[in-house]
Scaffold this motif. Structure first.
Motif, short mmCIF file in Angstrom:
data_model
loop_
_atom_site.label_atom_id
_atom_site.label_comp_id
_atom_site.label_asym_id
_atom_site.label_seq_id
_atom_site.Cartn_x
_atom_site.Cartn_y
_atom_site.Cartn_z
N THR A 61 0.83 -1.21 0.00
CA THR A 61 0.00 0.00 0.00
C THR A 61 0.86 1.26 0.00
OG1 THR A 61 -1.71 -1.21 1.23
CG2 THR A 61 -1.88 1.19 1.17
N GLU A 74 -7.16 4.30 4.91
CA GLU A 74 -6.82 3.49 3.75
C GLU A 74 -6.22 2.15 4.18
OE1 GLU A 74 -5.00 5.49 0.19
OE2 GLU A 74 -4.91 7.20 1.57
N ARG A 78 -7.75 -1.59 3.63
CA ARG A 78 -6.93 -2.56 2.89
C ARG A 78 -6.72 -3.84 3.71
NH1 ARG A 78 -3.18 -1.55 -1.28
NH2 ARG A 78 -2.34 -3.53 -2.00
#
Length: 214
Positions: A61, A74, A78
């Motif tokens: 990521t 985020e 994820r």
């Protein structure tokens, strides 16, 4: 009247084309690290690192957005599905700390992962994506001495190392020196040898023949 379409992307959020497309190659390189996406292996100078699944996903990521802030939200999306009930903040912190430990990084003096207070994390290096392993490229462009020697042997040629050549030349030099020394001693011995007879051999044989007749 048509409804108004509102973009949900933040104004400062980069487009996909500006990010690193990890799918464009098998290998990801940054610093001394190499990631094999097909095998999901991370190595540092050839030594394999043990990264758990979520730690590996955090690394990917961050690699997708080098130099940009990856928010904690985020990372949460994820790593954990929406219906997962965990302490997201604590788990995100633990996962990022495990990644830092595996990379040999520090939060106080970061080399790879910087903490952005109240926002998230930022990757400080620019990764490279390639389809070819850097080791295979190096081996192809600069073959080692062992591979060159093996290829020469397979072709039926003789391969001599520098040490073998030095030994052969040394032996030849000793042989030549011995021959020259022997020749010099022989010539010296011949030039200084004392004659066995005080007179020439022809005179000796002539007197011996005359004595035998009388």
């Amino acid at each position: 009247m048509s409804p108004e379409v509102i973009s949900m992307r933040e104004p400062d959020e980069p487009t996909t084309s500006e990010r690193v497309l990890l799918s464009s190659g098998r290998y990801i390189l940054f610093g001394p690290f190499r990631i094999d996406q097909q095998r999901q292996e991370v190595t540092r100078n050839g030594s394999r690192l043990k990264l758990q699944g979520k730690v590996y996903q955090v690394l990917l990521t961050l690699l997708e957005k080098p130099g940009e802030v990856v928010t904690r939200e985020e990372l949460r999306m994820r790593l954990w599905p929406a219906d997962t009930h965990v302490n997201y903040d604590a788990n995100v912190n633990t996962t990022v700390n495990k990644l830092r430990q595996a990379l040999g990084d520090s939060s106080d003096q970061p080399l790879y992962i910087e903490t952005i207070p109240r926002k998230g994390y930022c990757l400080l290096v620019q990764p490279e994506v390639s389809d070819k392993s850097p080791h295979s490229q190096f081996a192809h462009s600069q073959p080692s001495a062992d591979s060159a020697e093996e290829s020469s042997r397979s072709a039926g040629g003789l391969v001599f190392s520098r040490s073998d050549i030095a030994i052969v030349l040394g032996v030849i030099g000793l042989i030549l020196a011995g021959m020259l020394l022997g020749a010099g001693i022989t010539r010296l011995w011949i030039s200084h040898a004392v004659p066995v007879f005080p007179y020439p051999l022809a005179t000796f044989f002539s007197h011996s023949s005359a004595t035998a007749l009388f």
